[in-house]
Design a protein around this motif. Structure first.
Motif, PDB file in Angstrom:
ATOM      1  N   VAL A 143       0.875  -1.323   0.113  1.00 48.27           N
ATOM      2  CA  VAL A 143       0.061   0.077   0.012  1.00 48.27           C
ATOM      3  C   VAL A 143       0.859   1.143   0.075  1.00 48.27           C
ATOM      4  O   VAL A 143       0.466   2.056  -0.716  1.00 48.27           O
ATOM      5  N   LYS A 148      -3.179   5.189  -2.960  1.00 47.02           N
ATOM      6  CA  LYS A 148      -4.055   4.530  -2.029  1.00 47.02           C
ATOM      7  C   LYS A 148      -5.525   4.450  -2.650  1.00 47.02           C
ATOM      8  O   LYS A 148      -6.487   4.293  -1.922  1.00 47.02           O
ATOM      9  N   SER A 149      -5.576   4.654  -3.937  1.00 44.68           N
ATOM     10  CA  SER A 149      -6.836   4.376  -4.794  1.00 44.68           C
ATOM     11  C   SER A 149      -6.595   3.907  -5.824  1.00 44.68           C
ATOM     12  O   SER A 149      -5.352   4.328  -6.567  1.00 44.68           O
ATOM     13  N   LYS A 151      -7.159   0.283  -8.921  1.00 47.75           N
ATOM     14  CA  LYS A 151      -7.423  -1.036  -9.135  1.00 47.75           C
ATOM     15  C   LYS A 151      -6.207  -1.999  -9.208  1.00 47.75           C
ATOM     16  O   LYS A 151      -5.049  -1.435  -9.417  1.00 47.75           O
ATOM     17  N   TYR A 152      -6.402  -2.953  -8.424  1.00 47.96           N
ATOM     18  CA  TYR A 152      -5.063  -4.108  -8.445  1.00 47.96           C
ATOM     19  C   TYR A 152      -5.881  -5.406  -8.669  1.00 47.96           C
ATOM     20  O   TYR A 152      -6.865  -5.629  -8.635  1.00 47.96           O
ATOM     21  N   LEU A 175      -5.898  -4.654   3.037  1.00 49.94           N
ATOM     22  CA  LEU A 175      -6.329  -4.025   2.173  1.00 49.94           C
ATOM     23  C   LEU A 175      -7.740  -3.545   1.864  1.00 49.94           C
ATOM     24  O   LEU A 175      -8.050  -2.567   1.266  1.00 49.94           O
ATOM     25  N   TYR A 178      -8.574  -0.041   3.153  1.00 50.80           N
ATOM     26  CA  TYR A 178      -8.509   1.037   2.118  1.00 50.80           C
ATOM     27  C   TYR A 178      -9.543   0.826   0.850  1.00 50.80           C
ATOM     28  O   TYR A 178      -9.542   0.365   0.068  1.00 50.80           O
ATOM     29  N   LEU A 181      -9.253   1.224  -2.702  1.00 49.23           N
ATOM     30  CA  LEU A 181      -8.525   0.158  -3.570  1.00 49.23           C
ATOM     31  C   LEU A 181      -9.520  -0.850  -3.890  1.00 49.23           C
ATOM     32  O   LEU A 181     -10.392  -1.397  -3.161  1.00 49.23           O
TER      33      LEU A 181
END
Length: 315
Positions: A143, A148-149, A151-152, A175, A178, A181
């Motif tokens: 992170v 901290k914003s 797509k993953y 995660l 957050y 995310l």
């Protein structure tokens, strides 16, 4: 990847696993790992073998490559060879229970390393990394490495190995704190670099706007790095690993991998053999519990120079 000489050594270990000339006075310790083509499992087997030989035993290393039938056959061979003890990295949390029981019924103590089985009271010890702790440490670093914003995606290990779910759940716990995310996809890549590369290619096509990849181990992470480099997107997508392999350390130094979580495989592989020796001599392992956790250590660009040898970080 290994140099040519190391490839030949790995091949020799894998192809001629249990050819013993003559047993030492202390006896034979049979060591069964997953796949020495992976530097993590190579180190596991070599450290255990070296420790056993230093303690006066003959030692052999064999590999089941995740197949429970092969694992069962190797256990049979260890029994036939009248092993004093077996050090085993189990192929399957449920499927390896029978193989362990077979050895125990034959009067051979079994010491599990790296992965657990879903039954207590059979193995004399189960020595594993503290995967939940390592996953939490890794996720926090991941992170901190990305925005901290966004797509993953996640690369998941072998579902038959409890470590895969433990790490994934550890990532999820951190995660989900957050809310900006979003996990766009999760793919199983079975701890394998080639599968990590292939799954990363597919996820990148489906989700071209991702900002990060969190991986259950280094091999899958390095596969993802290769796919991202090929697509020209590595500078925009941050990747994190887990294991502390030499290749991952090199990738951190090159700025291609954000971090890895070092599993102390060199520590618990040695400790398993020491406990086996203690049990053979005294009937006790010397440990307070069967299941024993060894904390993981984060490796980043800030401390990567303290990496002194395979899976070993200087204090």
């Amino acid at each position: 990847m290994f140099k040519k000489g190391m490839r030949l050594l790995v091949a020799a270990v894998a192809v001629t696993p249990l050819l013993i000339g003559s047993a030492s006075a202390a006896g034979l310790i049979s060591i069964i790992v997953t796949d020495p083509a992976n530097p993590y499992w190579f180190t596991e087997g070599e450290v255990a073998k070296k420790t056993a030989e230093q303690l006066g035993y003959t030692a052999s290393v064999a590999a089941h490559k995740g197949d429970t039938n092969t694992e069962s056959t190797l256990i049979d061979t260890a029994i036939t060879n009248k092993s004093a003890a077996i050090i085993l990295d189990p192929a399957n949390a449920d499927g390896s229970v029978g193989a362990v029981k077979k050895a125990v019924d034959a009067g051979i103590p079994v010491f599990l390393v790296n992965a657990e089985i879903n039954k207590e009271g059979l193995a004399k010890a189960q020595l594993v990394s503290n995967n939940a702790q390592g996953a939490a440490v890794g996720a926090e670093q991941w992170v901190n490495s990305i925005a901290k914003s966004g797509k993953y995606v996640e690369l998941f290990g072998n579902p038959a190995d409890n470590n895969a779910a433990t790490r994934s759940n550890g990532y999820e716990t951190v995660l989900t704190q957050y809310p900006d995310l979003t996990k766009s996809a999760q793919e199983v890549a079975n701890w394998d670099r080639a599968q990590g590369y292939q799954k990363m290619q597919s996820m990148l096509q489906a989700h071209p706007d991702i900002i990060g990849v969190i991986s259950g181990n280094d091999e899958m992470a390095l596969g993802a790095v290769a796919a991202l480099k090929e697509a020209g997107k590595l500078s925009k997508v941050k990747v994190g690993g887990f294991d502390g392999s030499p290749d991952a350390v090199a990738a951190i130094k090159a700025g291609e991998l954000q971090y890895t979580v070092l599993q102390p495989v060199a520590v618990f592989s040695k400790e398993a053999v020491v406990q086996a020796d203690t049990f053979i001599k005294t009937g006790k392992t010397g440990a307070a519990t069967e299941k024993q956790l060894f904390d993981c250590v984060l490796i980043t660009k800030d401390n990567v120079d303290k990496y002194v040898s395979a899976f070993t970080l200087a204090k």
